[in-house]
Enzyme design. Structure first.
Site, PDB file in Angstrom:
ATOM      1  N   LEU A   1       0.831  -1.207   0.000  1.00 58.91           N
ATOM      2  CA  LEU A   1       0.000   0.000   0.000  1.00 58.91           C
ATOM      3  C   LEU A   1       0.863   1.252   0.000  1.00 58.91           C
ATOM      4  O   LEU A   1       0.473   2.282  -0.567  1.00 58.91           O
ATOM      5  CB  LEU A   1      -0.956   0.001   1.197  1.00 58.91           C
ATOM      6  CG  LEU A   1      -1.952  -1.161   1.271  1.00 58.91           C
ATOM      7  CD1 LEU A   1      -2.975  -0.906   2.373  1.00 58.91           C
ATOM      8  CD2 LEU A   1      -2.653  -1.396  -0.059  1.00 58.91           C
TER       9      LEU A   1
ATOM     10  N   ASP B   1      14.096   1.413  11.249  1.00 59.80           N
ATOM     11  CA  ASP B   1      13.315   0.313  11.806  1.00 59.80           C
ATOM     12  C   ASP B   1      12.425   0.860  12.929  1.00 59.80           C
ATOM     13  O   ASP B   1      12.915   1.588  13.807  1.00 59.80           O
ATOM     14  CB  ASP B   1      14.242  -0.793  12.329  1.00 59.80           C
ATOM     15  CG  ASP B   1      13.491  -2.109  12.466  1.00 59.80           C
ATOM     16  OD1 ASP B   1      12.500  -2.152  13.233  1.00 59.80           O
ATOM     17  OD2 ASP B   1      13.861  -3.074  11.787  1.00 59.80           O
TER      18      ASP B   1
ATOM     19  N   VAL C   1       4.086  -5.256  10.737  1.00 63.76           N
ATOM     20  CA  VAL C   1       3.708  -6.597  10.290  1.00 63.76           C
ATOM     21  C   VAL C   1       2.259  -6.530   9.828  1.00 63.76           C
ATOM     22  O   VAL C   1       1.401  -6.010  10.547  1.00 63.76           O
ATOM     23  CB  VAL C   1       3.881  -7.600  11.454  1.00 63.76           C
ATOM     24  CG1 VAL C   1       3.301  -8.957  11.101  1.00 63.76           C
ATOM     25  CG2 VAL C   1       5.367  -7.714  11.819  1.00 63.76           C
TER      26      VAL C   1
ATOM     27  N   ASN D   1      -9.367  -4.825   9.760  1.00 62.59           N
ATOM     28  CA  ASN D   1     -10.596  -5.578  10.040  1.00 62.59           C
ATOM     29  C   ASN D   1     -10.320  -6.793  10.924  1.00 62.59           C
ATOM     30  O   ASN D   1     -11.262  -7.366  11.466  1.00 62.59           O
ATOM     31  CB  ASN D   1     -11.231  -6.007   8.723  1.00 62.59           C
ATOM     32  CG  ASN D   1     -10.446  -7.087   8.013  1.00 62.59           C
ATOM     33  OD1 ASN D   1     -10.640  -8.284   8.280  1.00 62.59           O
ATOM     34  ND2 ASN D   1      -9.541  -6.716   7.130  1.00 62.59           N
ATOM     35  N   HIS D   2      -9.040  -7.166  11.075  1.00 63.61           N
ATOM     36  CA  HIS D   2      -8.759  -8.350  11.904  1.00 63.61           C
ATOM     37  C   HIS D   2      -8.892  -8.060  13.403  1.00 63.61           C
ATOM     38  O   HIS D   2      -8.753  -8.965  14.219  1.00 63.61           O
ATOM     39  CB  HIS D   2      -7.410  -8.954  11.513  1.00 63.61           C
ATOM     40  CG  HIS D   2      -7.462  -9.483  10.118  1.00 63.61           C
ATOM     41  ND1 HIS D   2      -8.087 -10.671   9.799  1.00 63.61           N
ATOM     42  CD2 HIS D   2      -7.068  -8.936   8.936  1.00 63.61           C
ATOM     43  CE1 HIS D   2      -8.052 -10.852   8.492  1.00 63.61           C
ATOM     44  NE2 HIS D   2      -7.428  -9.809   7.939  1.00 63.61           N
TER      45      HIS D   2
ATOM     46  N   TYR E   1      -2.013 -10.492  15.301  1.00 66.65           N
ATOM     47  CA  TYR E   1      -2.000  -9.312  14.427  1.00 66.65           C
ATOM     48  C   TYR E   1      -3.191  -8.397  14.745  1.00 66.65           C
ATOM     49  O   TYR E   1      -3.024  -7.185  14.916  1.00 66.65           O
ATOM     50  CB  TYR E   1      -2.023  -9.784  12.969  1.00 66.65           C
ATOM     51  CG  TYR E   1      -2.301  -8.712  11.953  1.00 66.65           C
ATOM     52  CD1 TYR E   1      -1.380  -7.707  11.694  1.00 66.65           C
ATOM     53  CD2 TYR E   1      -3.498  -8.714  11.227  1.00 66.65           C
ATOM     54  CE1 TYR E   1      -1.638  -6.732  10.740  1.00 66.65           C
ATOM     55  CE2 TYR E   1      -3.761  -7.748  10.269  1.00 66.65           C
ATOM     56  CZ  TYR E   1      -2.832  -6.751  10.029  1.00 66.65           C
ATOM     57  OH  TYR E   1      -3.095  -5.782   9.088  1.00 66.65           O
TER      58      TYR E   1
ATOM     59  N   LYS F   1      -3.285  -4.525  16.364  1.00 69.06           N
ATOM     60  CA  LYS F   1      -3.951  -3.348  15.794  1.00 69.06           C
ATOM     61  C   LYS F   1      -4.865  -2.687  16.834  1.00 69.06           C
ATOM     62  O   LYS F   1      -5.011  -1.467  16.862  1.00 69.06           O
ATOM     63  CB  LYS F   1      -4.729  -3.731  14.538  1.00 69.06           C
ATOM     64  CG  LYS F   1      -3.840  -4.141  13.360  1.00 69.06           C
ATOM     65  CD  LYS F   1      -2.958  -2.998  12.882  1.00 69.06           C
ATOM     66  CE  LYS F   1      -2.160  -3.349  11.631  1.00 69.06           C
ATOM     67  NZ  LYS F   1      -1.279  -2.251  11.190  1.00 69.06           N
TER      68      LYS F   1
ATOM     69  N   SER G   1     -10.040  -5.064   2.699  1.00 68.01           N
ATOM     70  CA  SER G   1      -9.112  -5.700   1.751  1.00 68.01           C
ATOM     71  C   SER G   1      -8.808  -4.695   0.651  1.00 68.01           C
ATOM     72  O   SER G   1      -9.619  -4.509  -0.272  1.00 68.01           O
ATOM     73  CB  SER G   1      -9.751  -6.956   1.144  1.00 68.01           C
ATOM     74  OG  SER G   1     -10.228  -7.811   2.158  1.00 68.01           O
TER      75      SER G   1
END
Ligand code: NAI
Ligand code: 15L
Length: 286
Positions: free
Chosen positions: A34, A70, A93, A131-132, A155, A159, A184
């Site tokens: 992205l 980093d 990640v 969305n996870h 993950y 978030k 997505s």
């Protein structure tokens, strides 16, 4: 969100938005999928685009700067944020992984980002959430933003940590964040699930620019999808930032409806889709 006079590039914006353009905008995760897509689309909202990732981003345009960094390196992050007016934070990640890997970039990295923002005086962050965070709800269930989180892995938990860090730094230090629970983001919907979760790349640009430029957002979370007929997620907050999606996954229905996960599996039943098939990662105890 304002920290400077408008740049020539910002002249493609509506007049009211031109006054809000950012002087130096930091794009983290700039070498990622992205990041590479958004990079050329963000020049219109800033005078300088500072690209950062742990990987190099390649040749730079005239109005671009780069600092390879980093997220886990606190000192480098403090340096990175110097002179930055706003951040689009895509770095980290981006899929389910063992906890320690997720934690390094998405917990410690987010902490370093917010601390560096506080210390440097940066006022606005657009945070790529996911969305996870709610991936364990059943597909088809309509969700508001304020629904109880049901992450589908480490993950998703990471978030949620980012969303909470955003709230903390707003309440304590006045740093504004729009958290985008992105669905997505792909050129076209890729499967049946994406008929509900798709965010077109043009709508991604609209969403990120809206989140950057909207005045007085405080700490706001919105779902990041196109105007999908089959959407599961609420449009709350879109009007607040002026996000008006133009695309709709429905146009691809006949092409992707048959592309599904194994019937009745968690990947097929739950909103997080194929992420429900990832993990656990630890070996069984002897
Ligand atoms: P990506 O994995 O292609 O890009 C992430 C970038 O972050 C990579 O270039 C990677 O090198 C960099 N990165 C990872 N750890 C780092 C560290 N410790 N220090 C510096 N850089 C580091 O992911 P993508 O697809 O571009 O997603 C961008 C963001 O949007 C991610 O935060 C992801 O979680 C979020 N998102 C993306 C969705 C999508 O549909 N692509 C959906 C929901 C959220
Ligand atoms: C995400 O959060 C991921 O970063 C991305 O790779 C996609 O898998 C997306 O969610 C999705 O759920 O489709």
């Amino acid at each position: 969100m304002t920290d400077s006079a408008p740049s020539p590039a910002s002249q493609t914006l509506a007049p009211a938005q031109q006054a809000l353009a950012v002087s130096r905008l930091l794009l983290t995760g700039a070498a990622g999928t992205l990041g590479r897509l958004l990079r050329p689309r963000l020049h219109r909202v800033c005078r300088q685009l500072l690209l950062s990732d742990r990987l190099s981003c390649g040749a730079l345009a005239e109005t671009e700067l780069e600092q390879v960094c980093d997220l886990t390196d606190r000192a480098a992050m403090l340096q990175l944020l110097q002179g930055v007016g706003a951040v689009v934070h895509l770095g980290g990640v981006s899929v389910e992984n063992p906890f320690e890997q997720v934690a390094a970039s998405n917990l410690h990295g987010v902490f370093h980002l917010y601390e560096a923002a506080r210390l440097s005086g940066c006022r606005r962050i657009v945070f790529a959430s996911s969305n996870h965070t709610i991936g364990c709800y059943e597909q088809g269930e309509a969700l508001q933003v304020g629904v109880k989180p049901r992450p589908d892995g480490y993950y998703g938990v990471s978030k949620l940590f980012g969303e909470h860090m955003a709230q903390l730094y707003w309440d304590r230090y006045g740093i504004e964040t729009v958290c985008l629970r992105i669905g997505s983001a792909t050129p076209e919907p890729e499967d049946r699930r994406a008929l509900s979760t798709w965010l077109s790349l043009d709508d991604l640009e609209r969403l990120v620019v809206a989140a950057l430029l909207a005045p007085d957002v405080g700490c706001l979370t919105v779902y990041g999808i196109s105007a999908n007929t089959a959407a599961w997620w609420s449009r709350e907050g879109w009007d607040r930032i002026g996000y008006a999606p133009q695309d709709n996954a429905e146009a691809w229905r006949s092409r992707v409806e048959h592309i599904t996960q194994p019937p009745e599996s968690p990947m097929d039943r739950l909103q997080g889709g194929r992420f429900l098939g990832l993990g656990p990662f630890e070996a069984q105890e002897p």
